[in-house]
Design a protein around this motif. Structure first.
Motif, PDB file in Angstrom:
ATOM      1  N   THR A   1     -23.524  -4.336 -11.604  1.00  0.00           N
ATOM      2  CA  THR A   1     -23.536  -3.395 -12.778  1.00  0.00           C
ATOM      3  C   THR A   1     -22.675  -2.097 -12.327  1.00  0.00           C
ATOM      4  O   THR A   1     -22.486  -1.970 -11.099  1.00  0.00           O
ATOM      5  CB  THR A   1     -24.908  -3.145 -13.166  1.00  0.00           C
ATOM      6  N   PRO A   2     -22.304  -1.174 -13.304  1.00  0.00           N
ATOM      7  CA  PRO A   2     -21.944   0.051 -12.836  1.00  0.00           C
ATOM      8  C   PRO A   2     -22.712   0.685 -11.806  1.00  0.00           C
ATOM      9  O   PRO A   2     -23.946   1.036 -12.250  1.00  0.00           O
ATOM     10  CB  PRO A   2     -21.439   0.823 -14.385  1.00  0.00           C
ATOM     11  N   LEU A   3     -22.138   1.145 -10.941  1.00  0.00           N
ATOM     12  CA  LEU A   3     -23.043   2.132  -9.892  1.00  0.00           C
ATOM     13  C   LEU A   3     -21.959   3.149  -9.474  1.00  0.00           C
ATOM     14  O   LEU A   3     -20.982   2.957  -9.189  1.00  0.00           O
ATOM     15  CB  LEU A   3     -23.204   1.103  -8.356  1.00  0.00           C
ATOM     16  N   SER A   4     -22.776   4.041  -9.078  1.00  0.00           N
ATOM     17  CA  SER A   4     -22.591   5.419  -8.784  1.00  0.00           C
ATOM     18  C   SER A   4     -22.113   5.285  -7.144  1.00  0.00           C
ATOM     19  O   SER A   4     -22.991   5.063  -6.633  1.00  0.00           O
ATOM     20  CB  SER A   4     -23.489   6.639  -9.091  1.00  0.00           C
ATOM     21  N   THR A   5     -20.945   5.639  -7.007  1.00  0.00           N
ATOM     22  CA  THR A   5     -20.556   5.591  -5.534  1.00  0.00           C
ATOM     23  C   THR A   5     -21.360   6.716  -4.879  1.00  0.00           C
ATOM     24  O   THR A   5     -21.716   6.940  -3.791  1.00  0.00           O
ATOM     25  CB  THR A   5     -19.227   5.806  -5.041  1.00  0.00           C
ATOM     26  N   ARG A   6     -21.519   8.048  -5.581  1.00  0.00           N
ATOM     27  CA  ARG A   6     -22.214   9.195  -4.922  1.00  0.00           C
ATOM     28  C   ARG A   6     -23.792   8.557  -4.584  1.00  0.00           C
ATOM     29  O   ARG A   6     -24.156   8.944  -3.692  1.00  0.00           O
ATOM     30  CB  ARG A   6     -22.159  10.242  -6.064  1.00  0.00           C
ATOM     31  N   GLY A   7     -24.188   8.255  -5.532  1.00  0.00           N
ATOM     32  CA  GLY A   7     -25.561   7.691  -5.658  1.00  0.00           C
ATOM     33  C   GLY A   7     -25.953   6.611  -4.724  1.00  0.00           C
ATOM     34  O   GLY A   7     -26.797   6.796  -3.891  1.00  0.00           O
ATOM     35  N   THR A   8     -24.807   5.679  -4.257  1.00  0.00           N
ATOM     36  CA  THR A   8     -24.997   4.527  -3.609  1.00  0.00           C
ATOM     37  C   THR A   8     -25.029   5.395  -2.050  1.00  0.00           C
ATOM     38  O   THR A   8     -25.589   5.274  -1.214  1.00  0.00           O
ATOM     39  CB  THR A   8     -23.898   3.651  -3.565  1.00  0.00           C
ATOM     40  N   ALA A   9     -24.071   6.175  -1.739  1.00  0.00           N
ATOM     41  CA  ALA A   9     -23.893   6.933  -0.634  1.00  0.00           C
ATOM     42  C   ALA A   9     -25.078   7.629  -0.323  1.00  0.00           C
ATOM     43  O   ALA A   9     -25.583   7.660   0.989  1.00  0.00           O
ATOM     44  CB  ALA A   9     -22.557   7.779  -0.668  1.00  0.00           C
ATOM     45  N   GLU A  10     -25.644   8.646  -1.161  1.00  0.00           N
ATOM     46  CA  GLU A  10     -26.650   9.525  -0.867  1.00  0.00           C
ATOM     47  C   GLU A  10     -28.147   8.759  -0.661  1.00  0.00           C
ATOM     48  O   GLU A  10     -28.675   8.648   0.107  1.00  0.00           O
ATOM     49  CB  GLU A  10     -26.940  10.411  -2.231  1.00  0.00           C
ATOM     50  N   GLY A  11     -28.013   7.393  -1.316  1.00  0.00           N
ATOM     51  CA  GLY A  11     -29.397   6.544  -1.282  1.00  0.00           C
ATOM     52  C   GLY A  11     -29.171   5.908   0.214  1.00  0.00           C
ATOM     53  O   GLY A  11     -30.182   5.719   1.004  1.00  0.00           O
ATOM     54  N   ALA A  12     -28.034   5.410   0.801  1.00  0.00           N
ATOM     55  CA  ALA A  12     -27.904   4.625   1.984  1.00  0.00           C
ATOM     56  C   ALA A  12     -28.121   5.605   3.222  1.00  0.00           C
ATOM     57  O   ALA A  12     -28.830   5.392   4.019  1.00  0.00           O
ATOM     58  CB  ALA A  12     -26.564   4.162   2.221  1.00  0.00           C
ATOM     59  N   VAL A  13     -27.763   6.910   3.006  1.00  0.00           N
ATOM     60  CA  VAL A  13     -27.933   8.099   4.080  1.00  0.00           C
ATOM     61  C   VAL A  13     -29.423   8.553   4.090  1.00  0.00           C
ATOM     62  O   VAL A  13     -29.921   8.579   5.424  1.00  0.00           O
ATOM     63  CB  VAL A  13     -26.988   9.118   3.568  1.00  0.00           C
ATOM     64  N   ALA A  14     -29.943   8.543   2.801  1.00  0.00           N
ATOM     65  CA  ALA A  14     -31.470   9.023   2.950  1.00  0.00           C
ATOM     66  C   ALA A  14     -32.150   7.595   3.766  1.00  0.00           C
ATOM     67  O   ALA A  14     -33.145   7.985   4.501  1.00  0.00           O
ATOM     68  CB  ALA A  14     -31.970   9.120   1.531  1.00  0.00           C
ATOM     69  N   ARG A  15     -31.892   6.587   3.563  1.00  0.00           N
ATOM     70  CA  ARG A  15     -32.466   5.430   3.886  1.00  0.00           C
ATOM     71  C   ARG A  15     -32.380   5.310   5.694  1.00  0.00           C
ATOM     72  O   ARG A  15     -33.371   5.115   6.326  1.00  0.00           O
ATOM     73  CB  ARG A  15     -32.029   4.083   3.350  1.00  0.00           C
ATOM     74  N   MET A  16     -31.133   5.848   6.287  1.00  0.00           N
ATOM     75  CA  MET A  16     -30.854   5.737   7.496  1.00  0.00           C
ATOM     76  C   MET A  16     -31.284   7.206   8.174  1.00  0.00           C
ATOM     77  O   MET A  16     -31.174   7.018   9.557  1.00  0.00           O
ATOM     78  CB  MET A  16     -29.565   5.246   7.735  1.00  0.00           C
ATOM     79  N   GLN A  17     -31.784   8.250   7.563  1.00  0.00           N
ATOM     80  CA  GLN A  17     -31.914   9.341   8.075  1.00  0.00           C
ATOM     81  C   GLN A  17     -33.038   9.311   9.364  1.00  0.00           C
ATOM     82  O   GLN A  17     -32.359  10.011  10.246  1.00  0.00           O
ATOM     83  CB  GLN A  17     -32.205  10.445   7.177  1.00  0.00           C
ATOM     84  N   PRO A  18     -34.127   8.616   9.033  1.00  0.00           N
ATOM     85  CA  PRO A  18     -35.107   8.617  10.334  1.00  0.00           C
ATOM     86  C   PRO A  18     -34.538   8.048  11.648  1.00  0.00           C
ATOM     87  O   PRO A  18     -34.684   8.377  12.704  1.00  0.00           O
ATOM     88  CB  PRO A  18     -36.092   7.541   9.761  1.00  0.00           C
TER      89      PRO A  18
ATOM     90  N   LEU B   1     -22.840  -0.517   7.864  1.00  0.00           N
ATOM     91  CA  LEU B   1     -21.748   0.688   8.301  1.00  0.00           C
ATOM     92  C   LEU B   1     -22.372   1.683   9.114  1.00  0.00           C
ATOM     93  O   LEU B   1     -21.916   2.047  10.065  1.00  0.00           O
ATOM     94  CB  LEU B   1     -20.659   0.958   7.259  1.00  0.00           C
ATOM     95  N   ILE B   2     -23.330   2.408   8.269  1.00  0.00           N
ATOM     96  CA  ILE B   2     -24.164   3.577   8.854  1.00  0.00           C
ATOM     97  C   ILE B   2     -24.605   3.239  10.115  1.00  0.00           C
ATOM     98  O   ILE B   2     -24.873   3.776  11.343  1.00  0.00           O
ATOM     99  CB  ILE B   2     -24.939   4.017   7.848  1.00  0.00           C
ATOM    100  N   ASP B   3     -25.510   1.866  10.309  1.00  0.00           N
ATOM    101  CA  ASP B   3     -26.239   1.461  11.334  1.00  0.00           C
ATOM    102  C   ASP B   3     -25.223   1.397  12.623  1.00  0.00           C
ATOM    103  O   ASP B   3     -25.491   1.812  13.634  1.00  0.00           O
ATOM    104  CB  ASP B   3     -27.022   0.073  11.173  1.00  0.00           C
TER     105      ASP B   3
END
Length: 191
Positions: A38-55, A88-90
């Motif tokens: 589906t069409p996905l926002s790269t900004r939303g994807t990046a922000e979501g992944a960063v929020a998930r990895m913040q802890p 990639l973040i991990d």
């Protein structure tokens, strides 16, 4: 104190096994061609992944940031794309030193959308620049740590499944790794 140390070791091992299971699932989905694009926002994807990895970043005393200069959309499976970005973040968090930084960026480049993860770690070896996206490839144990050799291979498979590419480079020789995931952007009237 003994119980606390044992629980901390178990927590680390549990996270490692969870990451391995997620990597294997992502690999299997990519190999099977399973996508729910589906069409996905790269900004939303990046922000979501960063929020998930913040802890995890906080627990390692690493500043994890997100910079975006676009809200380009890509046609992608959200679970696969976010899983690839989390991998990639991990990876970057494993190599960035305490007090270091990891930055995730969403950028546009011509007809493509870029998701870029950079860190202040030691950078890639020459062998890693050449071979790190191959399945089960591991660098010299002194450089690679305790990984499974699947992370970058999975990201490559996800990129290819979405008609994209992955590129690895160093900021400077022997310092700072950069991984760029390039995917075709969705443009108005064209998918």
């Amino acid at each position: 104190d003994d119980y606390r140390r044992t629980l901390q070791r178990l927590q680390v091992e549990t996270r490692r096994l969870e990451a391995l299971a997620q990597s294997l699932l992502l690999t299997a989905r990519s190999d099977a061609g399973v996508t729910d694009a589906t069409p996905l926002s790269t900004r939303g994807t990046a922000e979501g992944a960063v929020a998930r990895m913040q802890p995890l970043a906080r627990s390692r005393n690493i500043a994890l940031t997100c910079t975006t200069d676009t809200d380009a959309e890509v046609l992608a499976d959200s679970a696969m794309l976010e899983g690839a970005l989390v991998a990639l973040i991990d990876n970057a968090l494993r190599f960035a030193p305490p007090g270091g930084t990891v930055d995730v960026a969403a950028r546009a480049s011509g007809n493509d959308a870029l998701l870029v993860v950079s860190d202040t770690g030691p950078g890639f070896s020459e062998a890693a620049l050449r071979d790190a996206t191959l399945r089960f490839w591991r660098d010299d144990p002194a450089r690679s740590g305790s990984g499974s050799g699947l992370g970058l291979a999975i990201v490559r498979a996800v990129a290819e499944r979405h008609r994209g590419t992955i590129a690895l480079r160093n900021v400077t020789a022997g310092s700072g790794a950069v991984v760029e995931l390039r995917l075709p952007a969705v443009h108005a009237g064209r998918l």
